[in-house]
Scaffold this motif. Structure first.
Motif: not given
Length: 472
Positions: A172, A175, A389, A393-394
């Motif tokens: 995380a 990222a 993540t 997030l990515e």
């Protein structure tokens, strides 16, 4: 054999009498009594907790065999049985409800019985022949629930941190740092009190989140050091009764080798068995992480709100349809799920704190609750951060134009005028802008408060949103 079911049974006895056990079961009579006594939640022990208990039994068998406390052939059979369980076999045999006998005696005996009965098979004997391999006299030699269960909580928590939470946090953080680099040149309006504030860089917001998670990971790592001191060897009440003088040191060394953790015996075994402070400490650090994760997930939802009537500064990746009635709707479900899990972790932390203070004299009998809540907290937090993540997030994208529009239209830009025209003049300019719809630039120039050249420098969004460089 019963005609109705075709099942066969074996007879086992304990200090309370005899009972019939299904022949194919590796658990024994004490486990059966626990099944009958505690039909509470249907929640069975976590696999990581089972691993921790079995690792302890493997280490104690090796130590006791080396010290000639149990026969070598029994040591080898117990170790083989433990290895089979650690490789995934016999997992359906750990059946005692999480809410059970105080201190965890029921689960402890479940582990002892499964290992004893599998060891008997390995030796070519029948399950239940405890004169040959005993759950109590061999698998549990020199041990007690009093020292095994708090050690298992420590080992289980360390395993969960190493295998689940730490990798998830590392991913995380990476990222978020990547997104920070990607969005570094995008200027947006800052917001405090949910009201317009000075411009900021979108990338720096993501970098701040990365730093927050990195700081939380460091706090958890420091708290986890408390888990590495073991009370194993204390036996009943911390006295070390029925243990070999060298057992305590040897078993800690063996467990260190098996787990890859720098474990050591506690300086005072009674203290290590009575105090639940290490578990409260690590749980508190998990709660701290959960609280920041809630903040981040709520920020993501706000920044993605819309698409027409919200902020919509960023786009979270749509992963599933968001409504059973409104077509084309997508919701920030990964962020929503994150908050729910974090609320559960906070609840577990409260339960752990209550359980930890509920010990009396030489033992805390609430350890089964602490074991489940602590290890479960670590694992669901790790799993949550991992999927957040990968599935959110990515893949976040930025709405550059929307961000810039908000930044340029923010009345908070007037803050930069304070050193040049004074706070009261700046407040008057902001008030007129809000009432008339004129831009700050237009009003300042109309009032001849600054020249066009100076004003352009003062209201330079790029300069305003650049963070000062930290000193080396």
């Amino acid at each position: 054999m019963t005609e109705a079911t075709g099942l066969t049974y074996r007879t086992e006895s304990d200090s309370m009498g005899e009972r019939q056990i299904p022949s194919d079961a590796y658990y024994g009579i004490q486990t059966l009594r626990a099944i009958e006594n505690f039909p509470i939640s249907g929640i069975k022990p976590l696999p990581t907790y089972v691993d921790a208990c079995v690792l302890i039994k493997k280490a104690t068998a090796i130590a006791n065999g080396a010290l000639d406390c149990i026969p070598q052939e029994i040591t080898r059979a117990i170790v083989q049985a433990a290895d089979e369980i650690l490789q995934g076999q016999f997992r359906d045999q750990f059946v005692v409800d999480v809410y059970q006998a105080g201190a965890g005696t029921s689960h402890h005996m479940n582990v002892n019985e499964v290992l004893a009965n599998r060891a008997l098979e390995i030796l070519g004997d029948k399950k239940g022949n405890y004169q040959r391999v005993s759950p109590n006299d061999h698998v549990n030699y020199g041990q007690s629930t009093n020292d095994v269960i708090p050690t298992a909580i420590r080992i289980g928590a360390l395993l969960a941190l190493e295998h689940t939470l730490y990798p998830a946090l590392s991913d995380a953080i990476a990222a978020l740092d990547n997104k920070a680099d990607e969005f570094q040149e995008i200027v947006k309006s800052g917001r405090t009190h949910l009201q317009d504030a000075v411009p900021v860089r979108l990338g720096e917001g993501f970098r701040a989140w990365a730093q927050i998670l990195a700081d939380q990971m460091s706090r958890i790592e420091r708290a986890s050091e408390d888990l590495m001191t073991l009370g194993l060897g204390g036996s009943a009440a911390g006295t070390g009764l029925n243990t070999h003088p060298q057992y305590r040191q040897q078993v800690a060394q063996i467990l260190s080798q098996l787990t890859g953790q720098p474990l050591k015996p506690a300086p005072h075994l009674m203290a290590a068995m009575q105090s639940m402070a290490p578990f409260v400490h690590i749980s508190g650090s998990l709660r701290n992480l959960a609280q920041d994760c809630v903040k981040i997930s709520h920020d993501l939802r706000l920044m993605d709100s819309g698409p027409k009537t919200g902020l919509k500064e960023i786009q979270l990746p749509p992963v599933q349809p968001g409504s059973s009635i409104m077509p084309g709707k997508y919701n920030p479900v990964m962020a929503e799920m994150t908050s729910m899990v974090c609320f559960q972790v906070m609840g577990y932390d409260s339960a752990i704190a209550l359980a930890a203070q509920a010990g009396q004299l030489e033992l805390n009998v609430m350890m089964p609750l602490i074991a489940y809540n602590l290890i479960h907290s670590i694992e669901i937090l790790g799993n949550t951060i991992s999927v957040l993540t990968k599935r959110c997030l990515e893949e976040i994208t930025a709405n550059r134009d929307r961000c810039l529009s908000y930044a340029e239209g923010s009345l908070a830009l007037v803050t930069a005028l304070n050193p040049h025209i004074g706070y009261l003049n700046a407040a008057s300019v902001a008030k007129e802008s809000l009432e008339t719809g004129k831009s700050l630039r237009q009003i300042v120039l109309e009032r001849e408060l600054l020249s066009p050249e100076v004003l352009a420098k003062v209201l330079d969004l790029e300069q305003m949103s650049t963070l000062p460089k930290s000193e080396a």
